[in-house]
Design an enzyme around this catalytic site. Structure first.
Site, short mmCIF file in Angstrom:
data_model
loop_
_atom_site.label_atom_id
_atom_site.label_comp_id
_atom_site.label_asym_id
_atom_site.label_seq_id
_atom_site.Cartn_x
_atom_site.Cartn_y
_atom_site.Cartn_z
CE LYS A 18 1.40 -6.57 -1.75
NZ LYS A 18 0.98 -6.73 -0.28
N GLY A 44 0.86 -1.18 -0.06
CA GLY A 44 -0.07 0.07 0.01
C GLY A 44 0.91 1.28 0.04
CG ASN A 45 4.78 1.41 1.85
OD1 ASN A 45 4.58 0.37 1.18
ND2 ASN A 45 6.04 1.67 2.01
CE LYS A 75 -8.65 -7.60 2.83
NZ LYS A 75 -7.47 -7.53 3.49
CE LYS A 121 3.85 -7.31 3.71
NZ LYS A 121 2.41 -7.19 2.70
P1 ADP Z 1 1.28 -3.78 2.64
O1 ADP Z 1 0.49 -2.89 2.33
O2 ADP Z 1 2.80 -3.87 2.04
O3 ADP Z 1 0.85 -5.45 2.25
P2 ADP Z 1 0.76 -4.38 5.47
O4 ADP Z 1 0.72 -3.05 6.32
O5 ADP Z 1 -0.51 -5.32 4.89
O6 ADP Z 1 1.60 -3.74 4.12
O7 ADP Z 1 1.90 -5.38 6.16
C1 ADP Z 1 3.06 -4.71 6.47
C2 ADP Z 1 2.98 -3.98 8.04
O8 ADP Z 1 3.32 -5.48 8.79
C3 ADP Z 1 4.16 -3.67 8.80
O9 ADP Z 1 4.26 -2.00 8.22
C4 ADP Z 1 4.23 -3.74 10.30
O10 ADP Z 1 3.39 -2.65 10.77
C5 ADP Z 1 3.32 -4.94 10.15
N1 ADP Z 1 3.98 -6.18 10.88
C6 ADP Z 1 3.20 -7.08 11.74
N2 ADP Z 1 3.93 -8.07 12.12
C7 ADP Z 1 5.24 -7.73 11.70
C8 ADP Z 1 6.42 -8.34 12.11
N3 ADP Z 1 6.62 -9.43 12.81
N4 ADP Z 1 7.69 -7.77 11.40
C9 ADP Z 1 7.60 -6.75 10.83
N5 ADP Z 1 6.42 -6.09 10.47
C10 ADP Z 1 5.18 -6.38 10.94
MG MG Z 2 -1.14 -6.21 2.98
#
Ligand code: ADP
Ligand code: MG
Length: 313
Positions: free
Chosen positions: A213, A10-11, A128, A275
């Site tokens: 995604k 998203g970022n 969701k 992820k």
């Molecule tokens: P994206 O839009 O890239 O999919 P998400 O917000 O879904 O981003 O996922 C990334 C976020 O996951 C990070 O910004 C962080 O706040 C969070 N996060 C949760 N658990 C962890 C972890 N164990 N290590 C790192 N980040 C984590």
């Molecule tokens: Mg995400």
């Protein structure tokens, strides 16, 4: 290592806290394109995937909000619109950025359907939330009239919830492959792909669901035989004990270690967990395949093994 599936979070598309205007999105995408073009200059071949959560949510809101003027498009169609609108910005920004560097790689967006299993357990318990909030009364009416599943969302009102099934098959895979083989940079499986169900007669039908995604990017990376799956998000590395005083960022992790951390509950469902699961699946799919989780800014360093969380078999 040459061929990369890059999954943009998203970022990479929008800055938090700023109005979600087209101009603001394009500005962020232009900055993203600089980093991606750096990868191309380093000799990597990119296939680009991206999320669409906030964007598709707004399209649903716009459609529902204007339904007294013009018919609201259903959720799968909003997904297709989000692929077009985000892909348009990425392909324009990438094209400009590559041309500036004297690289003539054409860039194109492919509206992409992804088959999901109608019997996926996700459909029995949709979780969701999508689109706007409604009152309990409106929610009840929507359940009766439209057959939607509505749930109360943390005291803020009622929302429609849909399933998040696993991706089974990328319908346009042959087209993606042909474009990649022809040297064209493809933007595909946007938002995880438009979820479709294959009916008994073989035809496809869009369904209201959200494919993660990260999982769709993993499917794509396996199917086009990528050397690496590069998941770019808001953090430079995944961590254990995330957000706690004893937080420890992860460098290179084996599949086995990652699976242990998953069991120990170190990764938040809906953000880092998909992820890590996607990374594990890709690394496990063949010896030598690596998955990397890092930030856009650190992408090159992560590919060079200097930072990021790398998962391999
Ligand atoms: P994206 O839009 O890239 O999919 P998400 O917000 O879904 O981003 O996922 C990334 C976020 O996951 C990070 O910004 C962080 O706040 C969070 N996060 C949760 N658990 C962890 C972890 N164990 N290590 C790192 N980040 C984590
Ligand atoms: Mg995400």
């Amino acid at each position: 290592m040459r061929r990369l599936v890059v999954a943009l979070g998203g970022n990479a598309l929008q800055e938090g806290g700023r109005p979600a205007t087209a101009e603001a999105q394009l500005e962020v995408v232009k900055a993203t394109a600089v980093h991606l073009a750096d990868l191309v200059e380093k000799g990597y071949e990119l296939i680009i995937a991206h999320g669409n959560g906030p964007q598709v949510g707004r399209l649903v809101l716009q459609n529902e909000g204007a339904s007294h003027i013009t018919p609201a498009m259903p959720f799968d169609v909003c997904g297709a619109m989000s692929q077009g609108m985000i892909g348009y910005h990425i392909q324009q920004a990438m094209g400009d950025q590559l041309r500036k560097r004297g690289i003539n790689t054409p860039v194109t967006t492919l509206v992409t359907q992804v088959v999901v299993d109608g019997d996926d357990p996700g459909f029995k318990n949709p979780t969701k939330p999508i689109g706007p909030f409604y009152s309990a009364q409106e929610a009840g009416r929507m359940e009766r009239e439209k057959g939607y599943t509505m749930k109360e969302d943390a005291g803020r009102g009622w929302r429609r919830v849909v399933a998040s099934p696993r991706p089974v098959e990328i319908v346009e895979l042959a087209a993606v492959k042909a474009l990649v083989e022809a040297g064209i940079m493809v933007i595909t499986v946007g938002g995880g792909g438009i979820p479709v169900i294959r009916k008994a007669d073989g035809s496809l039908e869009g369904t209201a669901a959200v494919i993660d995604k990260d999982f769709a990017s993993e499917r794509l990376a396996e199917d086009i035989d990528a050397d690496a799956l590069l998941i770019l998000t808001a953090v430079e590395k995944a961590a254990v004990n995330f957000g706690k005083p004893n937080q420890k960022e992860l460098d290179t992790v084996t599949v086995q270690e990652a699976e242990r951390y998953i069991k120990e509950g170190h990764f938040a469902a809906g953000s880092m967990l998909p992820k890590i699961n996607a990374a594990v699946a890709f690394a496990n799919s063949r010896q030598g395949r690596r998955a990397i989780i890092s930030s856009l800014e650190k992408a090159i360093e992560a590919l060079e093994g200097k930072t990021g969380t790398v998962i391999l078999k």
